[in-house]
Scaffold this motif. Structure first.
Motif, PDB file in Angstrom:
ATOM      1  N   SER A 165      17.859  -3.394  17.528  1.00 20.80           N
ATOM      2  CA  SER A 165      16.526  -2.688  17.118  1.00 20.80           C
ATOM      3  C   SER A 165      15.554  -3.565  16.583  1.00 20.80           C
ATOM      4  O   SER A 165      14.448  -3.530  16.742  1.00 20.80           O
ATOM      5  N   MET A 166      16.190  -4.614  15.822  1.00 16.76           N
ATOM      6  CA  MET A 166      15.223  -5.524  14.975  1.00 16.76           C
ATOM      7  C   MET A 166      14.822  -6.424  16.229  1.00 16.76           C
ATOM      8  O   MET A 166      13.474  -6.741  16.197  1.00 16.76           O
ATOM      9  N   THR A 167      15.540  -6.774  17.277  1.00 15.24           N
ATOM     10  CA  THR A 167      14.970  -7.766  18.190  1.00 15.24           C
ATOM     11  C   THR A 167      13.964  -6.949  19.115  1.00 15.24           C
ATOM     12  O   THR A 167      13.018  -7.510  19.345  1.00 15.24           O
ATOM     13  N   TRP A 168      14.084  -5.634  19.508  1.00 15.52           N
ATOM     14  CA  TRP A 168      13.309  -4.922  20.267  1.00 15.52           C
ATOM     15  C   TRP A 168      11.995  -4.858  19.384  1.00 15.52           C
ATOM     16  O   TRP A 168      10.778  -4.558  20.115  1.00 15.52           O
ATOM     17  N   GLY A 174       6.268  -4.543  17.451  1.00 14.93           N
ATOM     18  CA  GLY A 174       6.043  -3.529  16.357  1.00 14.93           C
ATOM     19  C   GLY A 174       5.777  -1.854  16.746  1.00 14.93           C
ATOM     20  O   GLY A 174       5.733  -1.089  16.054  1.00 14.93           O
ATOM     21  N   GLU A 175       5.782  -1.795  18.257  1.00 11.77           N
ATOM     22  CA  GLU A 175       5.669  -0.566  18.933  1.00 11.77           C
ATOM     23  C   GLU A 175       6.959   0.398  18.663  1.00 11.77           C
ATOM     24  O   GLU A 175       7.902  -0.230  18.562  1.00 11.77           O
ATOM     25  N   PRO A 176       6.717   1.615  18.482  1.00 10.52           N
ATOM     26  CA  PRO A 176       8.000   2.521  18.314  1.00 10.52           C
ATOM     27  C   PRO A 176       8.799   2.732  19.675  1.00 10.52           C
ATOM     28  O   PRO A 176       7.964   2.221  20.709  1.00 10.52           O
ATOM     29  N   VAL A 195      22.275   4.953  12.237  1.00 11.55           N
ATOM     30  CA  VAL A 195      21.856   3.580  12.727  1.00 11.55           C
ATOM     31  C   VAL A 195      20.278   3.566  12.611  1.00 11.55           C
ATOM     32  O   VAL A 195      19.518   2.651  12.378  1.00 11.55           O
ATOM     33  N   VAL A 196      19.508   4.832  13.112  1.00 12.07           N
ATOM     34  CA  VAL A 196      18.114   4.968  12.788  1.00 12.07           C
ATOM     35  C   VAL A 196      17.739   4.385  11.540  1.00 12.07           C
ATOM     36  O   VAL A 196      16.720   3.792  11.117  1.00 12.07           O
ATOM     37  N   ARG A 212      11.956  -5.226  10.365  1.00 15.59           N
ATOM     38  CA  ARG A 212      12.486  -4.055  10.520  1.00 15.59           C
ATOM     39  C   ARG A 212      11.884  -3.110  11.630  1.00 15.59           C
ATOM     40  O   ARG A 212      10.776  -3.215  11.972  1.00 15.59           O
ATOM     41  N   ALA A 213      12.591  -2.352  12.382  1.00 17.10           N
ATOM     42  CA  ALA A 213      11.999  -1.793  13.585  1.00 17.10           C
ATOM     43  C   ALA A 213      11.652  -0.199  13.296  1.00 17.10           C
ATOM     44  O   ALA A 213      12.117   0.613  12.448  1.00 17.10           O
TER      45      ALA A 213
END
Length: 296
Positions: A165-168, A174-176, A195-196, A212-213
């Protein structure tokens, strides 16, 4: 279509074209299972024991240093046969058994393998780590009789999703976003929610503050009903082949070149692993772009 078909030599040209076409829309995350198991040895035994002494083994970076040295020097220090026995018996203890005919884990084979590894060890630093594991062996008793729910934290899927999630977050600037995942029994609603939450908690390792994602959720779906998950399955098969080549000492294969930008900058392996070498052989544009925008 399965990845086996895509990886067939007769289809190599089409596969290379496809990988180049989706390089900015796919992510390959490497997990070296042996390193994951060693990391759990340190995290669940030594780190837990040192909690009483107010030592932050994980946050200080000490845990990773211990895991790296044990993983990289362990086979030579205790012998390959003893090393394999140590990892396989610990894996048997912590695995998440879910079938009705599976027996609960027992720690006796692991304790025997750990004892034998300590006796055979020829490296003083490895011996110190093994002694630390031996001193904390009583903590492994908690695994005996543990339910699959209790052991699910030991499955690599949840920490992998939190890391990816950090990589995405970097890739999407930074988009959700939401994860769409093939049905997997251990990813219960509670685990997905955890996880979320973990993906959003501020996290610093050493002096490095990690991005952070904005992960909005994890949706489960039957892969037969969604072509995106089917494509992800093919990409995963390609990732396994790319990793296999690296572990064999190959780093310049056409498939590795075509998929390099897909590689996750964060690899679950030791710094001396061929997987780490493959990832770092040349820059990852998405990572360098994010870093350029966020340097102090």
């Amino acid at each position: 279509m399965k990845s086996k078909t895509a990886l067939a030599p007769r289809n190599r040209g089409a596969l290379l074209d496809a990988m180049r076409a989706i390089e900015n829309k796919a992510n390959i995350y490497f997990v070296e299972k042996s390193y994951f198991i060693v990391g759990k040895l340190i995290d669940l035994l030594i780190a837990e024991m040192d909690t009483d002494d107010d030592i932050d083994v994980a946050g200080s970076g000490l845990g990773r240093r211990l895991a790296e040295h044990l993983h990289d020097a362990g086979p030579a220090a205790v012998g390959v046969e003893q090393w394999d026995a140590l990892l396989s018996t610990y894996n048997a203890v912590i695995r998440s058994y879910i079938r009705e005919d599976d027996d609960p884990p027992t720690i006796q084979p692991f304790l025997a393998a750990l004892r034998a590894a300590r006796v055979a060890c020829t490296d003083p630093t490895v011996r110190n780590i093994l002694d630390g594991l031996w001193a904390a062996r009583y903590l492994a008793l908690e695994y005996e009789g543990a339910s699959p729910v209790d052991l699910r934290v030991l499955d690599p899927m949840a920490p992998s999703l939190a890391s990816v999630s950090m990589t995405w977050h970097l890739r999407l600037r930074g988009e959700p976003f939401t994860f769409l995942v093939d049905n997997y029994s251990l990813l219960t609603e509670d685990v997905r929610d955890a996880v979320v939450r973990a993906s959003r908690v501020p996290l610093t390792v050493g002096s490095v503050e990690l991005p952070r994602a904005d992960l909005r959720g994890i949706q489960m779906i039957d892969s037969r009903l969604d072509t995106r998950v089917q494509i992800a399955d093919v990409v995963a098969g390609v990732g396994r082949e790319v990793a296999r080549l690296a572990m064999s000492g190959v780093f310049d294969d056409e498939l590795q070149e075509a998929t390099h930008e897909m590689l996750d900058f964060n690899v679950m392996c030791s710094s001396g692993s061929p997987l780490n070498e493959l990832t770092n052989r040349k820059p990852l544009r998405y990572f360098d772009s994010w870093m350029a925008d966020h340097r102090p």
